[in-house]
Enzyme design. Structure first.
Site, short mmCIF file in Angstrom:
data_model
loop_
_atom_site.label_atom_id
_atom_site.label_comp_id
_atom_site.label_asym_id
_atom_site.label_seq_id
_atom_site.Cartn_x
_atom_site.Cartn_y
_atom_site.Cartn_z
N ASN A 151 -5.48 1.37 0.01
CA ASN A 151 -5.97 -0.02 0.09
C ASN A 151 -5.27 -0.84 1.17
O ASN A 151 -5.83 -1.80 1.67
CB ASN A 151 -5.91 -0.71 -1.28
CG ASN A 151 -4.49 -1.03 -1.71
OD1 ASN A 151 -3.55 -0.33 -1.35
ND2 ASN A 151 -4.33 -2.08 -2.48
N GLU A 249 5.76 1.01 -6.73
CA GLU A 249 4.96 -0.20 -6.65
C GLU A 249 3.61 0.12 -7.26
O GLU A 249 2.80 0.80 -6.64
CB GLU A 249 4.84 -0.59 -5.16
CG GLU A 249 4.44 -2.00 -4.96
CD GLU A 249 5.33 -2.90 -5.76
OE1 GLU A 249 4.79 -3.53 -6.68
OE2 GLU A 249 6.54 -2.95 -5.50
N CYS A 283 -3.45 -4.71 -5.02
CA CYS A 283 -2.57 -4.75 -6.20
C CYS A 283 -2.39 -6.19 -6.62
O CYS A 283 -2.15 -6.49 -7.78
CB CYS A 283 -1.19 -4.21 -5.88
SG CYS A 283 -1.21 -2.64 -5.08
#
Ligand code: UN1
Length: 494
Positions: A151, A249, A283
């Site tokens: 992403n 993460e 995210c």
């Protein structure tokens, strides 16, 4: 746009051809963009061996000189910004304006971390004994493994690789197989910038082969991973057994809080940008709106009006503000959550469907979606969907809003729209997330601040910011006794 039909690995400064390949698909058109090789364990072994050799010399290069290479990397990225951005849109689908923003994030990181070459600060302090000197310094870890997602294929790679490089490590990098072009282009830039052979090695391949080989390789001392919670906790468990350092993460379930005194027009702009930008595939994307019941109706109305104006389509066409979804599997996951939301009793106000008519048929598109009257325990309010789907949760007070925000297992980003200064300061204290925004949406982190989250979003480490250096260095305490005699700490203090 791309000068090859087949990508190669970049190992020890050589372009290494693959023997098995998979195709990279443009999500806006379903056309094949390029083939990417899939490495086996042997390639990882070779890369680590070469990285280990290169790292010994690289660590001895003075940090300001290591930084010179990063300054050059930044300069080259700036020169190629438009080219990189177009390729990024081609492989990832995000609209060109956002692709340019992402490349800029990488450029910023290059110059910021290059600056660290003249800092990498440790501390000097006083020793408890006479004629003794004490200090702490940062030492490189050695060979580090970075595993990056599709992403943000270039920005996240720079958050991890640049601090690793400036600190004197060598890197084994496995990019997502969906978006390998950014890695290929960045490897070319490293080569042109004069990074010594073997300091960065790009090994393409699957998580189950290349990722596993990295996680289990005894000479890789750190794994830095961005991706799903499922994979992240697996990596953490494997690294834990080997006492290997790991920085994770992971997901988010980020909320925008809209209080009754908020500027509603501004809040709507913030929500639309952070919920439907990148088609919700960040995210940090806003996937919950926690709204004070007094302004719920006004907010819903304005949201619906402005959602209707969002132009969806191929990100290379400048009129489009929302691009495609990365692939079929993601589309299926989003569709599943729409059904879950309906079954749970949430009210679907807009969207909820895949876009299949006309030009949409040739890509993976999903309509911006708004559920309302969602309660905090519903799965659509708890689980990460990673698509353009927002759940509106009404609350009756500030306290209830904070509680709703903190009710999820994730803790990446949060936001509050209010003009009440007391609420602003209470919110920044009480919102249990690694990033807090006031009067802005949930996205837009800047690279010189720490990026990461609390609770299930990670394991306590941070990407980017000066804090990223903690992932890629070991603290070393150094004592120099210049008394010429044996002095015993804690004993010979008289
Ligand atoms: C991500 O979604 O993993 O704050 C990264 C932001 C961007 C980075 C997002 N600067 O949304």
């Amino acid at each position: 746009m791309l000068d090859t039909k087949q990508l190669s690995h970049y190992i020890a400064g050589e372009w290494v051809e693959g023997d098995e390949f998979t195709e990279v698909i443009n999500p806006a058109t379903k056309e094949v963009v390029v083939s990417v090789p899939l490495a086996n364990q042997d390639k990882v072994d070779v890369a680590v061996r070469e990285a280990k050799r290169a790292q010994k010399e690289w660590a001895l290069v003075p940090a300001p000189q290591r930084a010179e290479v990063l300054f050059e990397v930044g300069r080259l990225m700036k020169e190629k910004k438009e080219h990189l951005s177009q390729l990024l849109t081609l492989e990832n689908g995000k609209v060109l304006e956002e692709a340019r923003g992402e490349v800029q994030e990488g450029i910023d990181m290059a110059f910021y971390m290059a600056g660290e070459g003249r800092r990498l600060f440790g501390q000097t302090t006083n020793a408890e004994l006479k004629d003794k000197f004490a200090m702490s310094v940062r030492a490189p870890v050695g060979v580090v493994g970075i595993i990056t997602p599709w992403n943000f294929p270039i920005a996240i790679a720079t958050w991890k690789s640049f601090p690793a490089i400036v600190a004197g490590n060598a890197v084994i990098w496995k990019p997502a197989t969906e978006t390998p072009i950014m890695a290929f282009e960045l490897a070319k830039i490293f080569e042109t910038a004069g990074l010594p052979k073997g300091v960065v090695n790009v090994v393409f391949g699957t998580g189950s082969t290349v990722g596993e080989a990295m996680v289990h390789h005894q000479d890789i001392r750190v794994i830095s991973f961005t991706g799903s919670n499922e994979t992240g906790s697996h990596i953490a468990a494997e690294c834990g057994r080997q006492l290997k350092k790991v920085s994770l993460e992971l997901g988010g379930k980020n909320a925008v809080i809209v209080m009754d005194d908020a500027d509603i027009d501004l809040a709507v702009e913030g929500i639309l940008w952070s919920a439907f930008g990148t088609s919700g595939q960040r995210c940090t994307a806003c996937s919950r709106v926690i709204v004070h019941e007094k302004v719920k109706e006004r907010l819903e109305e304005k949201l619906l009006t402005d959602m209707n104006k969002l132009t969806i389509g191929n990100g290379l066409e400048s009129e489009n503000k929302v691009g495609p979804i990365i692939n079929e599997a993601s589309l299926e996951k989003i569709k599943k959550y729409i059904e879950i939301g309906k079954d749970e009793g949430a009210t679907l106000l807009a969207g909820g469907n895949e876009l299949v008519d006309g030009d949409f048929a040739s890509g993976f598109y999903f309509a911006p979606t708004l559920f309302t009257d969602v309660s905090i325990e519903m799965r659509i309010a708890q689980e990460e969907i990673f698509g353009p789907v927002v759940s509106l949760i009404p609350v009756a007070s500030f306290e209830e809003a904070i509680e709703a925000n903190n009710s999820v297992t994730y803790g990446l980003s949060s936001s509050i729209f209010t003009n009440d200064v007391n609420q602003v300061f209470k919110a920044q204290r009480d919102l249990d997330t690694g990033i807090v925004y006031v009067n802005a949406g949930t996205t837009g982190a800047e690279i010189h601040l720490p990026f990461g989250g609390t609770k299930g979003t990670g394991n306590g480490h941070r990407d980017s910011g000066v804090q990223a250096l903690d992932v890629f260095t070991e603290w070393k305490a150094v004592y120099v006794d210049y008394s010429g005699k044996l002095q015993r700490a804690q004993i010979d203090t008289e």
